[in-house]
Design an enzyme around this catalytic site. Structure first.
Site, PDB file in Angstrom:
ATOM      1  CB  VAL A 137      -0.997   0.038   1.185  1.00 31.30           C
ATOM      2  CG1 VAL A 137      -1.940  -1.145   1.151  1.00 31.30           C
ATOM      3  CG2 VAL A 137      -0.276   0.133   2.511  1.00 31.30           C
ATOM      4  CE  LYS A 138       3.400   2.095   4.415  1.00 30.15           C
ATOM      5  NZ  LYS A 138       2.501   1.079   4.859  1.00 30.15           N
ATOM      6  CG  ASN A 139       4.873   6.661  -1.701  1.00 29.86           C
ATOM      7  OD1 ASN A 139       5.028   6.007  -0.699  1.00 29.86           O
ATOM      8  ND2 ASN A 139       5.198   7.924  -1.757  1.00 29.86           N
TER       9      ASN A 139
END
Length: 169
Positions: A137-139
């Site tokens: 879910v991180k960039n």
């Protein structure tokens, strides 16, 4: 990021725990932590038997409220964990000034701020220790993983020992 050193670990939680251990946090210490965060930021402190002291966030930025941090410092305070919310870095100049004044370690939880900058400096090159997460879910993701970054060789070597279970090549 421009940081001199990086220590790869299994995930963001491990990055936070590694940073807390590298900072020398032990039972009886207090660590000020933003109250707007994923539970791992606080759990990393609890894993070492230290006390979490939650600081309010600034309603405009959702980042740690520097004025509230000042009110929470006691002789037992050893570190501050500031969390960069929604890709926006915290206000690091006053936080670093507080750390210098009280001899504290600043740990940046930049799990949601990879690539961000604060006053021309990249995240990862500001705090004493910066933690990243590469969770899906991180960039930036690798499926999982984490990193601890620092410009301090002593903290880097401590983080390497933590990651490698005390083994020193």
């Amino acid at each position: 990021t421009g940081a001199k050193f990086g220590v790869a670990v299994s995930n963001g939680t491990t990055a936070l725990h590694t940073a807390v251990k590298a900072a020398g946090i032990v039972r009886g210490d207090e660590v000020i932590v933003s109250d707007m965060t994923f539970v791992a930021s606080a759990n990393a402190v609890l894993y070492e038997g230290a006390t979490v002291v939650f600081a309010d966030v600034n309603k405009a930025t959702m980042n740690i409220d520097v004025a509230h941090v000042k009110d929470l410092i006691t002789p037992r305070t050893k570190a501050i964990i500031a969390v960069d919310m929604c890709g926006q870095p915290c206000d690091y100049d006053p936080l670093l000034a507080i750390c210098r004044e009280h001899n504290l370690i600043l740990i940046e939880d930049a799990a949601h701020a990879i690539g961000a900058s604060y006053k021309g400096k990249k995240v990862g090159n500001i705090a004493h220790l910066t933690c990243l997460s590469f969770h899906p879910v991180k960039n930036i993701t690798t499926g999982e993983g984490g990193m601890v970054m620092t410009n301090d060789e002593k903290l880097y070597k401590r983080a390497c020992r933590v990651r490698s279970h005390g083994i020193d090549r």
